[in-house]
Design an enzyme around this catalytic site. Structure first.
Site, PDB file in Angstrom:
ATOM      1  N   ARG A  36      56.587  41.551   6.488  1.00  0.00           N
ATOM      2  CA  ARG A  36      56.542  40.219   7.088  1.00  0.00           C
ATOM      3  C   ARG A  36      57.841  39.850   7.796  1.00  0.00           C
ATOM      4  O   ARG A  36      57.833  39.154   8.812  1.00  0.00           O
ATOM      5  CB  ARG A  36      56.243  39.192   5.990  1.00  0.00           C
ATOM      6  CG  ARG A  36      56.080  37.773   6.485  1.00  0.00           C
ATOM      7  CD  ARG A  36      55.705  36.854   5.344  1.00  0.00           C
ATOM      8  NE  ARG A  36      56.668  36.926   4.250  1.00  0.00           N
ATOM      9  CZ  ARG A  36      56.550  36.253   3.115  1.00  0.00           C
ATOM     10  NH1 ARG A  36      55.499  35.487   2.909  1.00  0.00           N
ATOM     11  NH2 ARG A  36      57.482  36.363   2.178  1.00  0.00           N
ATOM     12  N   LYS A 195      44.101  43.689 -17.078  1.00  0.00           N
ATOM     13  CA  LYS A 195      45.233  44.168 -17.877  1.00  0.00           C
ATOM     14  C   LYS A 195      46.471  43.305 -17.650  1.00  0.00           C
ATOM     15  O   LYS A 195      47.307  43.155 -18.557  1.00  0.00           O
ATOM     16  CB  LYS A 195      45.515  45.648 -17.600  1.00  0.00           C
ATOM     17  CG  LYS A 195      45.750  46.015 -16.140  1.00  0.00           C
ATOM     18  CD  LYS A 195      47.204  46.089 -15.770  1.00  0.00           C
ATOM     19  CE  LYS A 195      47.404  46.521 -14.333  1.00  0.00           C
ATOM     20  NZ  LYS A 195      48.814  46.608 -13.955  1.00  0.00           N
TER      21      LYS A 195
END
Length: 332
Positions: A36, A195
């Site tokens: 970015r 998880k």
């Protein structure tokens, strides 16, 4: 186009994106890499390393084409690896104008798109018309920090298309990375999301000084909770004890490199959610996953007491000690 000439693009500038690029570089793979920030790209090219993440990992930047133009990066590559936090994916793609037509897209994002409450694969299918056979998942058990240290690590490469998963598994295999193939794009991705949720709860338990005995029982119940949900979500024949499921859960719950566990520890120690996020200065995917998975489970109504504990603690601000006591009475 010959196999060796297929271009791979990495989308993301964080630690996991950097780790995957580092693995690919070991095979002398020329890659495209979207970040970015133009400033970060300039620093990377000057120093030969990511200025913000995994700074011990050095790159030959001559083999990397950087760009802040996501549309260009996607257009130039055939295989796309998405490795940006799930909370930022929708905005990044929406503003890019990128087309994924005829692209093979692998998600290395272990989270849910919060704007749509979808796993990445389903989001790409619905919003970018990527067919299921062109969707892949890259999951662990593997931490970016150990990749940078070149410690032996394992990746699971999932795709319903055997050719696509074989190609990516070969490209990500090197002297310190072993790869395993799977056709379970739904189960591996959902498990990778859950998880992180359970690692937060493990961290909370550690923060309030529960011991290893309790944590072992908690993890044992967590893998069964994952199995109940993925079997309801996408019922196929799978072994929940495989590394992509149980192994990834274990490393995320126990490793010192787990940002989700760290986030949970801070909550258990009395930090507010906001102060823990500010202190970490990194994204804990499980924070977003808790709310999204809780909403998704309203449809499936799977018995998920650990997820409920996470939701009550993080989003309802109920005392971790109270929630863990309620949870402990439900574990076996």
């Amino acid at each position: 186009m010959q196999e060796h000439r297929k271009k791979i693009a990495i989308v993301g500038g964080g630690s996991w994106a950097t780790a995957l690029a580092y693995i690919l570089s070991k095979g002398q793979e020329n890659i495209l890499w979207w970040m970015r920030s133009e400033e970060n790209i300039n620093d990377f090219q000057r120093e030969g390393k990511n200025p913000n993440y995994l700074t011990d990992a050095h790159f030959d930047t001559d083999s990397i084409e950087f760009s802040t133009d996501l549309r260009y990066i996607v257009h130039q590559a055939q295989y796309i690896i998405l490795a940006i936090p799930s909370a930022f994916l929708h905005l990044a793609l929406q503003n890019s104008g990128a087309s994924f037509k005829n692209k093979i897209v692998f998600s290395a994002i272990k989270g849910i798109v919060p704007e749509t409450n979808q796993i990445i694969g389903e989001y790409l299918m619905e919003h970018y018309q990527v067919p299921a056979e062109n969707i892949g998942v890259i999951t662990g058990p593997c931490h970016a920090e150990e990749v940078a240290l070149e410690r032996l690590s394992y990746l699971t490469i999932a795709s319903e298309n055997e050719k696509h998963r074989q190609f990516m598994a070969e490209k990500l295999r090197c002297n310190f990375i072993a790869t395993t193939e799977s056709d379970d794009i739904y189960g591996t991705e959902i498990s990778a999301v859950l998880k992180n949720v359970y690692a937060i709860v493990i961290g909370i338990a550690h923060g309030v000084r529960y011991g290893d005995n309790f944590k072992a029982v908690l993890i044992s119940n967590a893998i069964r909770e994952i199995k109940r949900f993925v079997d309801a979500y996408h019922p196929i024949d799978r072994d929940i004890n495989d590394s992509a499921y149980l192994g990834d859960l274990l490393v995320t719950c126990y490793s010192k490199f787990s940002r989700n566990r760290t986030f949970g520890v801070m909550l258990g120690q009395g930090y507010s959610v906001k102060s823990a996020q500010v202190e970490m200065n990194m994204v804990a995917e499980g924070y977003y996953a808790i709310k999204c998975m809780h909403a998704i489970n309203e449809k499936y109504q799977v018995n998920m007491p650990i997820l409920e504990t996470a939701f009550n603690t993080v989003y309802r601000s109920i005392s971790p000690r109270i929630e863990l006591k309620i949870l402990s009475d439900q574990l076996n």
